[in-house]
Write a protein that holds these residues in place. Structure first.
Motif, PDB file in Angstrom:
ATOM      1  N   ASP A 127       0.853  -1.178   0.000  1.00 35.15           N
ATOM      2  CA  ASP A 127       0.000   0.000   0.000  1.00 35.15           C
ATOM      3  C   ASP A 127       0.893   1.233   0.000  1.00 35.15           C
ATOM      4  O   ASP A 127       2.121   1.123   0.067  1.00 35.15           O
ATOM      5  CB  ASP A 127      -0.912  -0.010   1.238  1.00 35.15           C
ATOM      6  CG  ASP A 127      -2.267   0.628   0.971  1.00 35.15           C
ATOM      7  OD1 ASP A 127      -2.306   1.611   0.207  1.00 35.15           O
ATOM      8  OD2 ASP A 127      -3.275   0.154   1.530  1.00 35.15           O
ATOM      9  N   GLN A 128       0.280   2.394  -0.052  1.00 38.38           N
ATOM     10  CA  GLN A 128       1.043   3.632   0.026  1.00 38.38           C
ATOM     11  C   GLN A 128       1.497   3.861   1.464  1.00 38.38           C
ATOM     12  O   GLN A 128       1.151   3.109   2.372  1.00 38.38           O
ATOM     13  CB  GLN A 128       0.169   4.802  -0.436  1.00 38.38           C
ATOM     14  CG  GLN A 128      -1.027   5.062   0.471  1.00 38.38           C
ATOM     15  CD  GLN A 128      -1.974   6.090  -0.089  1.00 38.38           C
ATOM     16  OE1 GLN A 128      -2.428   5.978  -1.221  1.00 38.38           O
ATOM     17  NE2 GLN A 128      -2.285   7.108   0.698  1.00 38.38           N
ATOM     18  N   ASN A 155      -2.969  -5.949  -9.737  1.00 42.77           N
ATOM     19  CA  ASN A 155      -2.205  -4.826  -9.209  1.00 42.77           C
ATOM     20  C   ASN A 155      -2.887  -4.275  -7.962  1.00 42.77           C
ATOM     21  O   ASN A 155      -4.088  -4.488  -7.747  1.00 42.77           O
ATOM     22  CB  ASN A 155      -2.067  -3.732 -10.265  1.00 42.77           C
ATOM     23  CG  ASN A 155      -1.161  -4.147 -11.413  1.00 42.77           C
ATOM     24  OD1 ASN A 155      -0.149  -4.821 -11.215  1.00 42.77           O
ATOM     25  ND2 ASN A 155      -1.528  -3.764 -12.633  1.00 42.77           N
ATOM     26  N   GLU A 157      -3.944  -1.403  -7.084  1.00 44.10           N
ATOM     27  CA  GLU A 157      -5.092  -0.513  -7.288  1.00 44.10           C
ATOM     28  C   GLU A 157      -6.334  -1.257  -7.762  1.00 44.10           C
ATOM     29  O   GLU A 157      -7.428  -0.680  -7.806  1.00 44.10           O
ATOM     30  CB  GLU A 157      -4.743   0.596  -8.281  1.00 44.10           C
ATOM     31  CG  GLU A 157      -4.401   0.115  -9.678  1.00 44.10           C
ATOM     32  CD  GLU A 157      -2.920  -0.164  -9.883  1.00 44.10           C
ATOM     33  OE1 GLU A 157      -2.478  -0.184 -11.056  1.00 44.10           O
ATOM     34  OE2 GLU A 157      -2.211  -0.346  -8.867  1.00 44.10           O
ATOM     35  N   ASP A 158      -6.193  -2.544  -8.103  1.00 42.00           N
ATOM     36  CA  ASP A 158      -7.328  -3.336  -8.580  1.00 42.00           C
ATOM     37  C   ASP A 158      -7.877  -4.282  -7.525  1.00 42.00           C
ATOM     38  O   ASP A 158      -8.733  -5.117  -7.828  1.00 42.00           O
ATOM     39  CB  ASP A 158      -6.923  -4.138  -9.824  1.00 42.00           C
ATOM     40  CG  ASP A 158      -6.629  -3.246 -11.017  1.00 42.00           C
ATOM     41  OD1 ASP A 158      -7.365  -2.259 -11.203  1.00 42.00           O
ATOM     42  OD2 ASP A 158      -5.664  -3.523 -11.757  1.00 42.00           O
ATOM     43  N   THR A 159      -7.390  -4.199  -6.283  1.00 37.63           N
ATOM     44  CA  THR A 159      -7.963  -5.004  -5.205  1.00 37.63           C
ATOM     45  C   THR A 159      -9.316  -4.424  -4.807  1.00 37.63           C
ATOM     46  O   THR A 159      -9.582  -3.234  -5.003  1.00 37.63           O
ATOM     47  CB  THR A 159      -7.034  -5.022  -3.983  1.00 37.63           C
ATOM     48  OG1 THR A 159      -6.754  -3.671  -3.588  1.00 37.63           O
ATOM     49  CG2 THR A 159      -5.732  -5.737  -4.297  1.00 37.63           C
ATOM     50  N   ALA A 162      -9.197  -1.316  -2.548  1.00 34.43           N
ATOM     51  CA  ALA A 162      -8.695  -0.106  -3.212  1.00 34.43           C
ATOM     52  C   ALA A 162      -9.771   0.489  -4.119  1.00 34.43           C
ATOM     53  O   ALA A 162      -9.938   1.717  -4.187  1.00 34.43           O
ATOM     54  CB  ALA A 162      -7.439  -0.432  -4.015  1.00 34.43           C
ATOM     55  N   ILE A 163     -10.510  -0.385  -4.811  1.00 30.98           N
ATOM     56  CA  ILE A 163     -11.617   0.086  -5.658  1.00 30.98           C
ATOM     57  C   ILE A 163     -12.690   0.734  -4.795  1.00 30.98           C
ATOM     58  O   ILE A 163     -13.225   1.805  -5.125  1.00 30.98           O
ATOM     59  CB  ILE A 163     -12.207  -1.093  -6.463  1.00 30.98           C
ATOM     60  CG1 ILE A 163     -11.154  -1.676  -7.413  1.00 30.98           C
ATOM     61  CG2 ILE A 163     -13.442  -0.652  -7.244  1.00 30.98           C
ATOM     62  CD1 ILE A 163     -11.567  -2.988  -8.054  1.00 30.98           C
ATOM     63  N   GLU A 165     -12.339   2.080  -1.824  1.00 31.70           N
ATOM     64  CA  GLU A 165     -11.825   3.345  -1.292  1.00 31.70           C
ATOM     65  C   GLU A 165     -12.050   4.480  -2.288  1.00 31.70           C
ATOM     66  O   GLU A 165     -12.518   5.570  -1.924  1.00 31.70           O
ATOM     67  CB  GLU A 165     -10.337   3.209  -0.982  1.00 31.70           C
ATOM     68  CG  GLU A 165      -9.675   4.492  -0.500  1.00 31.70           C
ATOM     69  CD  GLU A 165      -8.177   4.320  -0.307  1.00 31.70           C
ATOM     70  OE1 GLU A 165      -7.783   3.774   0.738  1.00 31.70           O
ATOM     71  OE2 GLU A 165      -7.412   4.724  -1.207  1.00 31.70           O
ATOM     72  N   LYS A 166     -11.737   4.221  -3.536  1.00 35.02           N
ATOM     73  CA  LYS A 166     -11.905   5.246  -4.572  1.00 35.02           C
ATOM     74  C   LYS A 166     -13.375   5.621  -4.733  1.00 35.02           C
ATOM     75  O   LYS A 166     -13.730   6.807  -4.860  1.00 35.02           O
ATOM     76  CB  LYS A 166     -11.330   4.732  -5.889  1.00 35.02           C
ATOM     77  CG  LYS A 166     -11.335   5.756  -7.006  1.00 35.02           C
ATOM     78  CD  LYS A 166     -10.654   5.199  -8.255  1.00 35.02           C
ATOM     79  CE  LYS A 166     -10.646   6.238  -9.371  1.00 35.02           C
ATOM     80  NZ  LYS A 166      -9.975   5.706 -10.598  1.00 35.02           N
ATOM     81  N   GLU A 352      -9.344  -8.984 -11.843  1.00 34.82           N
ATOM     82  CA  GLU A 352      -9.841  -7.618 -11.659  1.00 34.82           C
ATOM     83  C   GLU A 352     -11.365  -7.549 -11.715  1.00 34.82           C
ATOM     84  O   GLU A 352     -11.989  -6.802 -10.953  1.00 34.82           O
ATOM     85  CB  GLU A 352      -9.243  -6.687 -12.726  1.00 34.82           C
ATOM     86  CG  GLU A 352      -7.742  -6.469 -12.597  1.00 34.82           C
ATOM     87  CD  GLU A 352      -6.941  -7.476 -13.415  1.00 34.82           C
ATOM     88  OE1 GLU A 352      -7.493  -8.555 -13.748  1.00 34.82           O
ATOM     89  OE2 GLU A 352      -5.761  -7.188 -13.715  1.00 34.82           O
TER      90      GLU A 352
END
Length: 388
Positions: A127-128, A155, A157-159, A162-163, A165-166, A352
């Motif tokens: 993660d970041q 990747n 960002e495709d978990t 993460a999706i 969160e966005k 994904e």
């Protein structure tokens, strides 16, 4: 005079006279009749050399076949395809300080894992970077799980988290949402407990989200996980071979499938031990929830090949311990062709597309948004505690 052209010259290994200008000499050298005339030691050496050649040629032919079967025309992109290994053979793990966490990702990784980019922050999370101190107007979720949460085959960002969160950040103007990924492939419920107490609480989360993998989260931990330092996966000494040769990866996958089938056919005593282990761990989760006064939610991650009674067991334990429960299996079981949602034919981790479905199920449960063209009212409505 050149002695090699002499009609009396004797070939030292085969004791075969070489005649000048004889174009069939190579066939004479390997003629079985001539080989039988060799001394025992030389004949044995001849057969041994031939056996080694046959094994090497067969191995590389098998490697080519396995690579083409697994990767098609990408078979010889070695850097990419050689990353198609279990996390235990990747070289990315290190022992953790906490015995129940047992192992963790190395910090500052920048490489490939299962043909996708893997990067970790300075604390070994995929993660970041996050500060321990939570910023103002931030709703922070600690996501704990295994390979499904970690993101095998996708990747970062495709978990699903993460999706999600966005999407949640797109729905709220006043509150920023952070989902911190504590998942690591191979973790079990004992690891989850260790991560909650030794890592997640340091980030002051508002919610713990446990991604319960329906395929194997009821597996019993290895005995050494309770009292021995982590020294690597079983057979980790074969990592160099698994990382480099698809034929070894194929064998490893076959052994994994066989082990899972044995687990499915486990006797009643072992089945009861597994159920009791899950009950005990959920009791420990409740203790953490109570001691830290923090909500805990369980998300059941299905891939349509888990026993249906597992979801019922987890749902019952969540009700018993006061955890909100979100079940993805009603949606996943209704998919026409589950193989479209696998990362790879030989690796049935969600791709994904499946992670997007997981995210939509959670979004529906969090903020009452319907999945497009799907009615999943049976999942109910669960509001994020404290989220506006």
């Amino acid at each position: 005079m050149n002695p090699y052209n002499s009609p009396d010259y004797t070939f030292p290994l085969f004791n075969q006279k070489q005649k000048s200008g004889n174009s069939n000499s190579i066939f004479q050298l390997i003629n079985p009749h001539n080989v039988k005339k060799l001394p025992v030691a030389k004949r044995t050496l001849f057969y041994l050399i031939n056996l080694i050649i046959i094994i090497v040629v067969s191995f590389f032919l098998g490697e080519i076949i396995c690579r083409f079967h697994a990767f098609g025309w990408e078979a010889f992109k070695f850097k990419k395809t050689n990353s198609f290994v279990s996390i235990g053979y990747s070289g990315y793990l290190q022992p953790a300080e906490d015995q129940h966490v047992w192992y963790e990702l190395k910090p500052d990784i920048d490489g490939l894992f299962k043909m996708h980019i893997i990067r970790t922050n300075s604390r070994g999370l995929r993660d970041q970077e996050y500060s321990f101190k939570k910023p103002p107007n931030t709703y922070r979720v600690a996501v704990i799980g295994d390979s499904f949460t970690f993101g095998d085959g996708v990747n970062a960002e495709d978990t699903y988290h993460a999706i999600l969160e966005k999407k949640l950040n797109g729905l709220s103007d006043s509150t920023k949402v952070e989902f911190i990924n504590f998942g690591i492939a191979g973790y079990d419920l004992l690891n989850y407990l260790g991560v909650m107490e030794a890592k997640a609480m340091a980030y002051d989360p508002d919610l713990i989200l446990v991604g319960f993998c329906g395929n194997n989260d009821d597996d019993l931990p290895e005995a050494r996980q309770y009292n021995e330092p982590f020294t690597g996966y079983r057979y980790v000494e074969w990592s160099w071979a698994v990382q480099r040769f698809q034929i070894f990866r194929t064998v490893a996958n076959y052994m994994t499938i066989r082990r899972r089938k044995r687990n499915e056919l486990a006797n009643d005593e072992q089945s009861e031990r597994k159920k009791q282990f899950v009950r005990d761990m959920f009791g420990e989760f409740r203790r953490v929830k109570t001691e830290h006064d923090i909500p805990l939610m369980v998300f059941y991650l299905s891939m349509a090949d888990a026993a249906p009674e597992k979801a019922k067991l987890v749902a019952g334990l969540c009700k018993e311990n006061g955890f909100p429960f979100i079940d993805s299996s009603p949606v996943v079981d209704g998919l026409d062709d589950i193989s479209e949602y696998w990362f790879h034919d030989s690796d049935h981790h969600p791709n994904e597309k499946m992670h997007r479905i997981y995210a939509d199920i959670l979004l529906k449960s969090f903020v009452e948004v319907q999945l497009p063209e799907k009615k999943i009212a049976q999942l109910g409505y669960i509001k994020l505690p404290g989220f506006k």
